[in-house]
Design a protein around this motif. Structure first.
Motif, PDB file in Angstrom:
ATOM      1  N   GLU A   1      -6.287   4.419  -0.768  1.00  0.00           N
ATOM      2  CA  GLU A   1      -6.462   2.968  -0.896  1.00  0.00           C
ATOM      3  C   GLU A   1      -7.285   2.354   0.226  1.00  0.00           C
ATOM      4  O   GLU A   1      -8.001   1.379   0.023  1.00  0.00           O
ATOM      5  CB  GLU A   1      -5.088   2.279  -0.955  1.00  0.00           C
ATOM      6  CG  GLU A   1      -4.392   2.445  -2.300  1.00  0.00           C
ATOM      7  CD  GLU A   1      -3.060   1.727  -2.329  1.00  0.00           C
ATOM      8  OE1 GLU A   1      -3.051   0.494  -2.171  1.00  0.00           O
ATOM      9  OE2 GLU A   1      -2.027   2.397  -2.480  1.00  0.00           O
TER      10      GLU A   1
ATOM     11  N   LYS B   1     -10.722  -2.362   1.159  1.00  0.00           N
ATOM     12  CA  LYS B   1      -9.517  -2.533   1.973  1.00  0.00           C
ATOM     13  C   LYS B   1      -9.731  -1.855   3.319  1.00  0.00           C
ATOM     14  O   LYS B   1     -10.298  -0.765   3.387  1.00  0.00           O
ATOM     15  CB  LYS B   1      -8.306  -1.891   1.289  1.00  0.00           C
ATOM     16  CG  LYS B   1      -7.731  -2.712   0.148  1.00  0.00           C
ATOM     17  CD  LYS B   1      -6.434  -2.124  -0.345  1.00  0.00           C
ATOM     18  CE  LYS B   1      -6.016  -2.838  -1.629  1.00  0.00           C
ATOM     19  NZ  LYS B   1      -4.786  -2.294  -2.198  1.00  0.00           N
TER      20      LYS B   1
ATOM     21  N   ILE C   1       0.858  -1.188   0.000  1.00  0.00           N
ATOM     22  CA  ILE C   1       0.000   0.000   0.000  1.00  0.00           C
ATOM     23  C   ILE C   1       0.893   1.238   0.000  1.00  0.00           C
ATOM     24  O   ILE C   1       1.688   1.444   0.909  1.00  0.00           O
ATOM     25  CB  ILE C   1      -0.935  -0.009   1.223  1.00  0.00           C
ATOM     26  CG1 ILE C   1      -2.016  -1.067   0.970  1.00  0.00           C
ATOM     27  CG2 ILE C   1      -1.576   1.358   1.457  1.00  0.00           C
ATOM     28  CD1 ILE C   1      -2.916  -1.312   2.117  1.00  0.00           C
TER      29      ILE C   1
ATOM     30  N   GLU D   1      -8.146  -7.307   3.149  1.00  0.00           N
ATOM     31  CA  GLU D   1      -8.713  -7.021   1.830  1.00  0.00           C
ATOM     32  C   GLU D   1      -9.858  -7.968   1.534  1.00  0.00           C
ATOM     33  O   GLU D   1      -9.827  -9.144   1.879  1.00  0.00           O
ATOM     34  CB  GLU D   1      -7.624  -7.149   0.746  1.00  0.00           C
ATOM     35  CG  GLU D   1      -6.733  -5.923   0.715  1.00  0.00           C
ATOM     36  CD  GLU D   1      -5.663  -6.012  -0.370  1.00  0.00           C
ATOM     37  OE1 GLU D   1      -5.932  -6.582  -1.431  1.00  0.00           O
ATOM     38  OE2 GLU D   1      -4.559  -5.494  -0.107  1.00  0.00           O
TER      39      GLU D   1
END
Lengths: 415, 269
Positions: free
Chosen positions: B166, B245, B160, B265
């Protein structure tokens, strides 16, 4: 399966009944120093992660790793605390193994530290919350729980071990003399190991049998001491271990198995219907660890064993339950010298828990000594070459077992 | 309160036995006050901003049927929080995660087995853990160094690079409202001192977080479970839309000395 893991080093602090010359962080730093001294190419900065633990609050300190952080060199590094009662040390060693085998980026070298400074707290009180003998039966005799915990005969480790001992004696038809023989071997061995607590080079069976009973059949002279001490083990990858030491010790099998609580029968913790000398968890963990290590005939393939035996009957039990000797033959092996320093299968040449018991550290001192025997660096080194060894831990409510099987070569499936 | 042990006296035994335990001035309660004061003064954040976090958490807890009943406060106002009793100045009672009894459990399996068990697996893509020095005087209490380092470790494995975009939601183990800001900043979800901008977005602790019941040893695992519920679309009234996520954290020690981060995830179709 994860990466192959090796033990690169192991170290101890000096053990004694009262290490009032040091506090807890100073005690563990002695063990860390002894551990890192054996691998000159590595410093505290090269450690990627730490595992730490002791008995919960026996010293009157809750989560001591928090204020010990800087003394361990763990500032701004991953640190995990584990505590599982008597098996704490074994669990810490296994956790160190898992941390390396997981293969997380940047985590190759892990220092596992186990310690106990019993002189700072009240061990019997701490144990009374964990290990209590036949509670329901004693309660039904009219002794209330509050008073019960103050009775040594019911509470703490001896209260439960005496049931285990009498059950084992009935099964295997051994005598008190057989128990004393195990004690004599252990304490004479301890006299030859620098870090141990009860060093008695001239102890005899008669001297042991001349001490008073604490709880039949366990006499004062047969019972482990309460020690202050620490132990550290350095786990790393196969590649790094080869660079660091001549003989890396491969960890080929680990197991931690619990069975139903054998004795308590109190407050819902187990049925209390099991024979405490049965110890199914020891048999299961042996099956698990030996199958990982590719060992089919432990009796032939294991060269050295360190088992967790605060009381002599337990040493006889474990060597049988772990598959090192046939059922009910262990005491004969002690009589004929098979388990002695120069015997075929030496057991507890460090003196074992019977001579030194810093509770949180004890279950790690077993795999640590077993690893040092393979490296040829043990205090009381056996004369024969040790290729395969095991370190065993025991605890909980007479129902938890940890095992680490090590060798001087990788496990078979990695070849 | 956890029903079988005195929480704060147990935590007092966490402090340095030589210097801090005898005087009892530095403990888990007062350190919360130090931490909030340090954060407010360093970044010019107001008490109201921190009270808003407590309000959001209590409101969220009201949507969570598993939250403590006394923590489910749908109509709490910022004024209520500021006017509640002083806990450790400037922390007030309603800025503290209320203690409770709880048990949590999680089933883990390797990839192949997991796919046989469920068609809605949640993958653990990163873990990180770290701890900083013990002495409060050696630390910048307005930030969390250990959380930053743990996050770095976890994001490294989870690959990440831009957490702000994200990560869809975070379940953070907080002892106090202000820790939500400090820890979400350390997680890279907001710039330093700007954690309060996330409060209205409802992406931090949508379950109410530790404010829905803080049972110290289980709270971290409950955060993981709440994040898993979100990713599996099973969070009911407090479901975050299109969550893919998530991060979940656990902590221990004064001013969150030690932190653990999980990156999770969504898997399956």
């Amino acid at each position: 399966m994860g990466r192959q893991v090796c033990v690169a080093s192991a170290g101890f602090s000096e053990h004694a009944s009262k290490r009032s010359d040091v506090n807890m962080p100073e005690l563990i730093s002695e063990a860390i120093e002894d551990c890192l001294k054996k691998v000159p190419n590595i410093g505290i900065d090269d450690i990627d992660a730490f595992v730490n633990g002791n008995m919960p609050a026996f010293e009157g300190s809750n989560l001591p790793e928090l204020w010990m952080t800087d003394w361990m060199g763990a500032r701004n590094k991953p640190l995990m605390r584990v505590t599982t009662g008597g098996t704490t040390g074994g669990t810490i060693a296994i956790c160190g193994y898992y941390t390396v085998t997981a293969g997380l980026p940047g985590i190759d070298t892990v220092l596992a530290i186990a310690f106990e400074q019993q002189s700072q707290g009240d061990t019997a009180l701490g144990l009374a919350s964990v290990a209590l003998g036949e509670i329901t039966i004693i309660n039904s005799l009219g002794i209330p729980y509050e008073q019960l915990t103050r009775l040594l005969s019911a509470g703490a480790a001896i209260g439960i071990a005496s049931y285990q001992a009498t059950n084992y004696m009935r099964r295997s038809k051994i005598t008190e003399e057989d128990l004393a023989r195990v004690v004599v071997q252990n304490r004479r061995n301890a006299a030859k190991t620098w870090w141990t607590h009860l060093k008695m080079p001239d102890l005899t069976i008669e001297q042991v049998l001349d001490t008073p009973y604490i709880s039949f059949p366990l006499r004062y002279g047969m019972v482990c001491p309460a020690s202050d001490g620490a132990c550290a083990m350095l786990f790393t990858t196969e590649e790094k271990a080869k660079e660091l030491v001549d003989i890396p010790v491969y960890v080929n099998g680990v197991a931690s198995v619990a069975h139903e609580s054998a004795i308590l029968g109190f407050d819902g913790s187990g049925a209390g219907q099991l024979d405490p000398s049965e110890q199914l968890e020891a048999q299961k963990s042996a099956d698990l660890a030996f199958s990982q290590a590719g060992i089919s005939f432990p009796r032939k393939e294991i060269d050295y064993a360190e088992v967790y035996s605060p009381f002599p009957n337990q040493e006889l039990m474990w060597v049988e339950k772990l598959g090192l000797f046939e059922t009910n033959t262990a005491s004969a092996m002690y009589e004929t010298g098979v388990t002695a320093l120069n015997g075929e299968l030496p057991i507890n040449c460090s003196g074992g828990v019977n001579a030194t018991n810093a509770i949180g550290a004890s279950a790690m001192e077993r795999p640590a000594e077993a690893a040092l025997q393979i490296m040829g660096k043990a205090g009381n080194q056996v004369p024969k070459t040790v290729h395969t060894s095991l370190g065993h831990g025991w605890g909980g409510a007479v129902n938890l077992c940890t095992l680490m099987v090590m060798a001087d070569e990788p496990r078979r499936k990695f070849k | 309160m956890p029903s079988c042990f005195p929480y704060h006296s147990t935590r007092l035994y966490e402090t340095d036995p030589t210097w801090e335990r005898p005087t009892q001035f530095v403990n888990d309660i007062t350190s919360g006050g130090f931490q909030m004061r340090a954060y407010m003064e360093n970044y010019g954040v107001s008490k109201e901003d921190i009270a808003k976090v407590a309000v959001a958490n209590h409101n969220n807890a009201a949507k969570n049927p598993l939250a403590l009943e006394e923590a489910q406060k749908a109509n709490l106002s910022v004024n209520d929080v500021l006017e509640s009793d002083i806990y450790a100045d400037p922390v007030t009672e309603l800025m503290v995660a209320p203690l409770g009894d709880c048990i949590a459990a999680l089933l883990l399996a390797p990839e192949q087995q997991a796919l046989k068990i469920t068609n809605k697996p949640v993958w653990i893509t990163g873990v990180g853990w770290n701890q900083e020095t013990y002495y409060l005087g050696d630390r910048d209490l307005s930030q969390s160094k250990s959380m930053e380092l743990a996050t770095k470790m976890a994001y490294n494995t989870a690959d990440i690079g831009d957490p702000k975009n994200e990560i869809d939601l975070a379940e953070i183990h907080t002892q106090y409202a202000h820790e939500e800001l400090i820890l979400s900043e350390a997680l890279g979800l907001a710039d330093n001192g700007k954690g309060n901008l996330l409060t209205d977005k409802n992406c931090i602790n949508p379950s109410g977080g530790a404010f829905g019941g803080n049972s110290p040893c289980a709270t971290g695992l409950i955060r993981v479970i709440e994040a898993v519920k979100q990713l599996r679309g099973e969070a009911g009234e407090y479901q975050v839309i299109d969550a893919k996520k998530a991060v979940a954290t656990g902590q221990i020690g004064m001013c969150a000395q030690s932190n653990i981060v999980w990156v999770l995830e969504k898997g399956g179709a």
